[in-house]
Design an enzyme around this catalytic site. Structure first.
Site, PDB file in Angstrom:
ATOM      1  N   GLU A  66      -9.880   7.123   5.100  1.00  0.00           N
ATOM      2  CA  GLU A  66      -8.717   6.319   5.780  1.00  0.00           C
ATOM      3  C   GLU A  66      -8.848   7.226   7.418  1.00  0.00           C
ATOM      4  O   GLU A  66     -10.130   7.374   7.700  1.00  0.00           O
ATOM      5  CB  GLU A  66      -7.458   6.511   5.109  1.00  0.00           C
ATOM      6  CG  GLU A  66      -7.576   5.889   3.638  1.00  0.00           C
ATOM      7  CD  GLU A  66      -6.132   5.512   3.236  1.00  0.00           C
ATOM      8  OE1 GLU A  66      -5.417   5.544   3.927  1.00  0.00           O
ATOM      9  OE2 GLU A  66      -6.348   5.618   2.090  1.00  0.00           O
ATOM     10  N   ASP A  81       1.044  -1.082  -0.111  1.00  0.00           N
ATOM     11  CA  ASP A  81      -0.032  -0.286  -0.290  1.00  0.00           C
ATOM     12  C   ASP A  81       1.184   1.518  -0.128  1.00  0.00           C
ATOM     13  O   ASP A  81       1.754   1.121   0.572  1.00  0.00           O
ATOM     14  CB  ASP A  81      -0.540   0.081   1.137  1.00  0.00           C
ATOM     15  CG  ASP A  81      -2.273   1.123   0.936  1.00  0.00           C
ATOM     16  OD1 ASP A  81      -2.366   1.563  -0.169  1.00  0.00           O
ATOM     17  OD2 ASP A  81      -3.123   0.010   1.314  1.00  0.00           O
TER      18      ASP A  81
END
Length: 658
Positions: free
Chosen positions: A524, A328
């Site tokens: 997020e 990621d």
């Protein structure tokens, strides 16, 4: 400790049907006792895939012909803001990406033709290196609810709403539409679907999950993989990504990038459920999670990006995944001993392609040095490059470039409004409907309140045009319909008065009030509801409650529509409403909620909650049975009667959780 999360019997069958009954762990003696036990908790997936001998021979020949620098270039994924096509050529780059809020020339309103031109230039650069073999480029993008970074593309409901629809065929069709839109811009890889099985609504990514039920996640995740990938070689097919491996939806108190305290069994059978079905559906890439795992809250395994037992022992060996594993965004820097541009631990753990958006040149130099020093073996590098090439072959890129798609540059391929409208109608949950306040027949005079009613950004949520959700006005959304526009379409503009603050309540006769409330867009970590903050604070408290106080109690039915990326405490809002609709984050076609509320064409509410709805602003991690206002699976239709009558018991007023 959170309560144990054992799978339901149907899920257990779903997983075990894809697994061998018994097996040994590969490479005995290479794992510690704790690692071996953790790996053994995962039923082995019985892969029936047979490698294509001709392709494997070509892969071996290409790898054998490459220099070390060329191999590391293939393993490197920079972001388009920080690399040029010529640098792709000079550094043998294997993949690029565009993050949320990154566009050709950093022009938010770049046309589909602009996207197509940029993708062609990068692709051609990758084929113009001095390598013996021409190796195509992969371009990845976060197309998580449609091709959501591109102005003009249809934005579908986020996964929390699709999970409430309980309709894998709908998810599949959304995957097909998304893939076509992605190919229109010359991109061939979508970082979707998210397979998190969310246990705490405090998590800022809760809306990326289909459900707290692992079986629902397994079904919908596999459907999205099939929809995105198709046959992998068609004009409207893209690579899918199963993410984020593994357990990101179960971190303690829902902290983004935090620590999961599950047992080894729960990690495998709950949080891992979607990976079995995604792999069986043929997913070609897996993205590793930012999170970490501490078994039973006592035995630390550390950050996933550095966890060889999970990435290699489980994913690659136990589950027989032979595609590529990608990291990621800058996540390697969280592995102990690593930095943003240097992490041999992640590569040794099994990460094949490293997402280093900005510091990719230093990463290449550092990784080359690691191999020459023996810190990373050449065998591990060759395995990583072989996996990357295998995925490129399976995607047909060696035989036909992404630019050959008939959809390239076609603006019409970005939109599928009828499908999005269907998804909106199927994903909204009716939680309350006292005195049959709904359906509200067309022709009624309606007062609409709440500034969310005319806000594309609030109805779309995070990952819409930009990472955190578009901060601009409605001008950045060139297709779709706000709920206010839909109400005017259904009830007639002459019958609709819009008063965001509700001040017009006493300025004429109204048959109903429609209040549209919601969370601010978030994504997020910035969407986390941090302990000890109230879960209800993610809605604009107390302003939304004050608004309902202003318009309720006038003898006029109040219908409240709530946009949210999670189920959250709203009992006081419900008590001030005659009908209450959980619309979650419906995307660019929220106007279709008006058709649903008017029952146009026989439309009715069919969605059912895929997460429990709390009766407290301070749920303890996951919503336990005694903290539920509505259980998972609850939802009304026009013919049903609510089990709740009269005023609901409200939680005491709190400034923070105890």
């Amino acid at each position: 400790m959170a309560r144990s999360l054992f799978p339901t019997l149907p899920l257990l069958g779903l997983v075990l049907a894809s697994c061998t009954a018994a097996s040994t762990i590969e490479r005995p003696g290479t794992w510690t006792a704790n690692e071996a036990s953790a790996i053994a908790a995962w039923p082995e997936r019985a892969s029936t895939d047979q490698p294509d001998a001709a392709i494997e021979k070509r892969i071996a020949a290409i790898v054998a012909s490459m220099t070390l620098e060329q191999k590391i270039g293939q393993m490197t994924q920079p972001e388009i803001r920080y690399i040029t096509p010529d640098e792709v050529r000079r550094y043998y780059i294997g993949s690029i990406l565009n993050g949320g809020g990154s566009w050709p020339g950093m022009n938010k309103h770049a046309s589909v033709a602009d996207w197509a031109r940029l993708s062609k230039s990068f692709a051609q650069a990758a084929l113009s290196t001095d390598m013996k073999d021409r190796v195509p480029l992969l371009w990845g993008t976060d197309a998580v609810h449609g091709h959501n970074n591109v102005v003009g593309a249809t934005i579908f409901p986020h996964n929390i709403g699709l999970g409430a629809a309980h309709d894998p065929d709908l998810v599949f069709r959304i995957g097909r539409a998304t893939a076509k839109a992605v190919r229109a811009t010359g991109i061939d890889w979508a970082f979707a679907p998210t397979l998190a099985v969310v246990q705490s609504q405090r998590w800022g990514r809760a809306y990326e999950s289909y459900s707290s039920d692992p079986a629902e996640v397994a079904r919908d995740g596999a459907a999205m993989v099939r929809g995105l990938q198709g046959t992998l070689t068609g004009d409207g097919d893209v690579l899918a990504t199963a993410k984020h491996f593994v357990g990101d939806g179960g971190t303690f108190q829902g902290v983004d990038q935090g620590d999961n305290h599950a047992s080894a069994r729960d990690l495998a059978m709950v949080h891992g459920a979607g990976y079995y079905t995604a792999l069986n559906a043929g997913v070609e890439t897996v993205m590793v999670s930012y999170s970490s795992w501490t078994e039973d809250g006592a035995v630390p395994f550390g950050k996933m990006h550095g966890d060889k037992a999970l990435v290699t022992g489980v994913l690659k060996q136990r589950l027989h995944f032979d595609g590529l594993v990608v990291s990621d965004w800058n996540a390697i820097e969280q592995v102990p001993g690593c930095t943003i541009d240097h992490c041999p631990q992640a590569i040794n753990a099994g990460v094949d392609m490293v997402m280093v958006p900005q510091d990719w040149k230093a990463f290449i130099a550092n990784t080359v040095a690691d191999v020459r020093a023996g810190t990373i073996s050449m065998a591990r590098i060759d395995d990583a490059v072989s996996r990357i090439l295998r995925v490129k072959f399976r995607a047909g890129l060696f035989d036909r470039p992404a630019s050959a798609s008939r959809y390239l540059g076609d603006a019409a391929a970005l939109a599928d409004r009828p499908l999005a409208q269907e998804a909106v109608r199927k994903s909204a949950v009716l939680l309350k409907n006292d005195a049959a306040a709904l359906p509200l027949a067309p022709g009624k005079r309606v007062l609409v309140v709440g500034d969310a009613a005319d806000s594309f950004s609030q109805q779309a949520g995070g990952w819409s045009i930009t990472w955190q959700g578009d901060e601009n006005t409605n001008a950045d959304f060139t297709t779709g319909e706000t709920l206010l526009t839909g109400i005017r379409r259904v009830y007639g503009a002459q019958n609709v008065v819009y008063s965001p603050d509700g001040a017009a309540i006493g300025q004429g006769h109204f048959d109903a009030v429609i209040a549209v409330l919601g969370e601010e867009p978030h994504a997020e970590i910035k969407g986390d509801v941090r302990y000890p903050a109230l879960l209800s604070q993610s809605v604009r408290y107390p302003a939304d409650r004050v608004l309902l106080d202003r318009v309720s109690g006038h003898g006029i039915p109040v219908v409240t529509v709530l946009y949210s990326g999670r189920t959250l405490y709203a009992t006081d809002l419900m008590n001030r409403s005659d009908a209450f609709v959980a619309a979650f984050l419906p995307g660019s076609e929220a106007g279709s909620l008006a058709d649903l509320m008017a029952a146009r064409g026989g439309a009715d509410f069919t969605a059912r909650l895929s997460f429990a709805w709390p009766n407290t602003p301070c749920p303890s991690g996951g919503v336990k049975p005694d903290e539920e206002l509505f259980a998972r699976g609850f939802g009304l239709s026009y013919a049903s009667t609510s089990p709740h009558t009269g005023k609901l018991a409200e939680a005491p007023a709190l400034d923070r959780c105890p």
